[in-house]
Design an enzyme around this catalytic site. Structure first.
Site, PDB file in Angstrom:
ATOM      1  N   GLY A   1      59.671  73.114 -14.436  1.00  0.00           N
ATOM      2  CA  GLY A   1      59.085  72.308 -13.357  1.00  0.00           C
ATOM      3  C   GLY A   1      60.099  71.524 -12.548  1.00  0.00           C
TER       4      GLY A   1
ATOM      5  N   SER B   1      60.748  80.288 -14.344  1.00  0.00           N
ATOM      6  CA  SER B   1      59.918  81.498 -14.476  1.00  0.00           C
ATOM      7  C   SER B   1      60.673  82.725 -13.969  1.00  0.00           C
ATOM      8  CB  SER B   1      58.568  81.328 -13.785  1.00  0.00           C
ATOM      9  OG  SER B   1      58.743  81.013 -12.437  1.00  0.00           O
TER      10      SER B   1
ATOM     11  N   ASP C   1      64.007  83.486  -5.660  1.00  0.00           N
ATOM     12  CA  ASP C   1      64.349  83.058  -7.018  1.00  0.00           C
ATOM     13  C   ASP C   1      64.793  84.232  -7.886  1.00  0.00           C
ATOM     14  OD1 ASP C   1      63.319  80.806  -5.906  1.00  0.00           O
ATOM     15  OD2 ASP C   1      61.529  80.725  -7.160  1.00  0.00           O
TER      16      ASP C   1
HETATM   17  C1  GLA Z   1      59.614  78.798  -4.863  1.00  0.00           C
HETATM   18  C2  GLA Z   1      59.351  80.288  -4.612  1.00  0.00           C
HETATM   19  C3  GLA Z   1      60.417  80.894  -3.701  1.00  0.00           C
HETATM   20  C4  GLA Z   1      60.624  80.063  -2.448  1.00  0.00           C
HETATM   21  C5  GLA Z   1      60.786  78.585  -2.796  1.00  0.00           C
HETATM   22  C6  GLA Z   1      60.831  77.707  -1.578  1.00  0.00           C
HETATM   23  O1  GLA Z   1      60.761  78.610  -5.612  1.00  0.00           O
HETATM   24  O2  GLA Z   1      59.319  81.000  -5.826  1.00  0.00           O
HETATM   25  O3  GLA Z   1      60.085  82.229  -3.384  1.00  0.00           O
HETATM   26  O4  GLA Z   1      59.581  80.271  -1.534  1.00  0.00           O
HETATM   27  O5  GLA Z   1      59.732  78.112  -3.620  1.00  0.00           O
HETATM   28  O6  GLA Z   1      61.954  77.973  -0.819  1.00  0.00           O
END
Ligand code: GLA
Length: 384
Positions: free
Chosen positions: A120, A126, A171
Site C-alpha cells: 500500500g 502486487s 508497474d
Molecule cells: C498504479 C497503476 C499504474 C499507474 C499508476 C499511476 O500504480 O498500477 O498502471 O497507472 O498507478 O501512474
C-alpha cells in the site's frame, strides 16, 4: 529479505526438498503518473525491494501456495472456476491463467513467497508478485518462450481480469525490465523504451511513506480511467483518429468543454499536462538541470491533488513540508490515495528534511512517516 529465509520456510512447509527461486522488484516513478493507460509516457525504475518466491512443480493439478508474511496457506486448481478467495492468492492464480491463455502448459506446483516492498505504499507490491510468478512459470513450464513485454502484460491482465483494477502497464513493465542505476522512459502507446542512467550528482531520491491506505483506492482508480475515456469519446466525434488522451491537445479538450462533466474536464487537463511534463523532465535531465526536474515534480503534485484528486491530507502535508524545507522536487508517487511522496533532495538538506518531516508529521497525525532511500535495481530474475 533474502533467499535463505524464503528457502528455509519452503523446506519447512513442504516436503523438505528445494525448488527454483525467482525475484522481482517494486518500482518508483520519477514522473508521469496516470499517463500509462492514456497512451502517454512514464519514467519508472525498479527498486531494491521486492518479492522472492521458491517454486517446485508438484506433479499434481493444483497449486499449493504459502504466503510467508501472512502465514496463510491456500490450494487452488488451474481452471477458470478454481479461483481462490484470498486476494494474495488471486494474483498467483491470475498469472497462472494468463500464462495458460498464452499457450504455456502450467502444471501444479508448490510455492512459498515473501516480500519487503511495503504494502500500500505505492511501490507496486502486487506487480512485483505478478512479475515474479510470470517470470518463473515462463522458465519452469514455458521454455522462456513468452517475451518480456508479454510477461508484463500477463501481470497487467491479472489485475484487470482477476483483481478488478484497470491499471496501465507501468508497474509490471518496470518490475520486469528494471536495470540497476537506470530509470526507464516508456512510451505507453508505442511501447518503445529507453534506459536513462540516473545518478544525480549532489542529490538523493528518498520516499516518505505516509502510512495511509485508502480502502476504495481500486474503485477510485477505475473511475479516473473512466473519466479519461469519456473525454476521449467526446473528442473522437470531431477527431476520429484520437485513441488516447495522449493524442489530444488542450485546444481539443477546450473544444468539448461544454460536452463533458467538470470533473472529467479536470482529469483530462491533468493528464494532458502530465504527459508533457515527462518530456520536459527528460530534456532537463539531459542538461543536468535538476531544478527544472524538481519544479515539474511539484507541478505534478499540484495536478494530482487539485485536478486528478488522488492525493490526501497526509500527502499534501508531506509535500508542503518538503517545499518549506527547500527540497528540490516532491510529489505523491504511484496511483495515489495514500502511499508515498517521492523527493529529490540536495545531499546537504537531507538530514534536516527527514528530521523535520518526521517531527512535523508526528505532531500533526500522531505517527511517523517511514523513510526509504531509493536504490535503483534490476528487474525480474532467477536467483537459483
Ligand atoms: C498504479 C497503476 C499504474 C499507474 C499508476 C499511476 O500504480 O498500477 O498502471 O497507472 O498507478 O501512474
Amino acid at each position: 529479505m533474502d533467499i535463505e529465509f524464503v528457502r528455509s520456510r519452503f523446506i519447512k512447509h513442504f516436503d523438505g526438498t528445494t525448488g527454483s527461486v525467482y525475484a522481482s522488484p517494486g518500482r518508483i516513478n520519477l514522473i508521469g503518473e496516470h499517463t500509462d493507460y492514456n497512451g502517454g509516457f512514464v519514467f519508472p525504475g525498479a527498486v531494491d525491494k521486492g518479492m522472492i518466491a521458491e517454486i517446485k512443480p508438484n506433479g499434481k493439478d493444483k497449486v499449493c501456495a504459502y504466503s510467508i508474511d501472512l502465514k496463510d496457506y491456500v490450494e487452488f486448481g488451474l481452471n477458470e472456476e478454481d479461483a481462490p478467495k484470498a486476494s494474495w492468492a488471486r494474483y498467483i492464480f491470475g498469472v497462472c491463467r494468463e500464462m495458460i491463455k498464452r499457450g504455456v502448459e502450467v502444471k501444479g506446483f508448490n510455492t512459498a513467497f515473501a516480500g519487503d516492498v511495503p504494502l500500500g505504499a505505492g511501490m507496486s507490491s502486487s506487480a512485483a508478485l505478478e512479475s515474479t510468478y510470470a517470470f518463473a512459470l515462463n522458465d519452469l513450464f514455458g521454455d522462456n518462450k513468452v517475451d518480456k513485454f508479454e510477461l508484463a502484460k500477463v501481470g497487467q491482465a491479472t489485475e484487470h481480469n482477476y483483481c478488478g483494477v484497470k491499471c496501465g502497464i507501468m508497474d509490471q513493465f518496470a518490475s520486469v525490465f528494471g536495470k540497476a542505476g537506470s530509470l526507464i522512459r516508456l512510451d505507453c502507446r508505442s511501447l518503445e523504451y529507453q534506459y536513462f542512467p540516473f545518478n544525480p550528482e549532489g542529490y538523493r531520491l528518498v520516499l516518505l511513506d505516509s502510512v495511509v491506505k485508502h480502502e476504495l483506492a481500486s474503485s477510485a482508480y477505475n473511475k479516473r480511467r473512466q473519466s479519461c475515456e469519456n473525454v476521449v469519446a467526446a473528442i473522437k466525434k470531431t477527431h476520429p483518429e484520437v485513441e488516447f488522451l495522449r493524442d489530444c491537445s488542450m485546444e481539443m479538450l477546450n473544444a468539448v468543454k461544454a460536452e463533458v462533466s467538470e470533473e472529467d474536464y479536470k482529469r483530462a487537463e491533468y493528464v494532458i499536462e502530465e504527459i508533457q511534463r515527462v518530456l520536459d523532465v527528460c530534456d532537463a535531465l539531459e542538461k543536468g538541470d535538476y531544478e527544472t526536474v524538481g519544479q515539474k515534480m511539484y507541478e505534478t503534485h499540484h495536478g494530482m491533488s487539485k485536478l486528478y484528486e488522488v492525493s490526501c491530507e497526509e500527502l499534501d502535508f508531506l509535500n508542503d513540508v518538503a517545499f518549506d524545507c527547500g527540497v528540490t522536487g516532491s510529489r505523491v508517487m504511484g496511483g495515489g490515495f495514500g502511499g508515498c511522496t517521492i523527493n529529490l533532495v540536495k545531499n546537504e538538506l537531507y538530514e534536516t528534511f527527514i528530521t523535520t518531516a518526521k517531527e512535523r508529521y508526528k505532531e500533526k497525525f500522531g505517527r511517523s512517516p517511514k523513510v526509504y532511500d531509493v536504490v535503483i535495481s534490476d528487474g525480474s530474475r532467477k536467483l537459483c
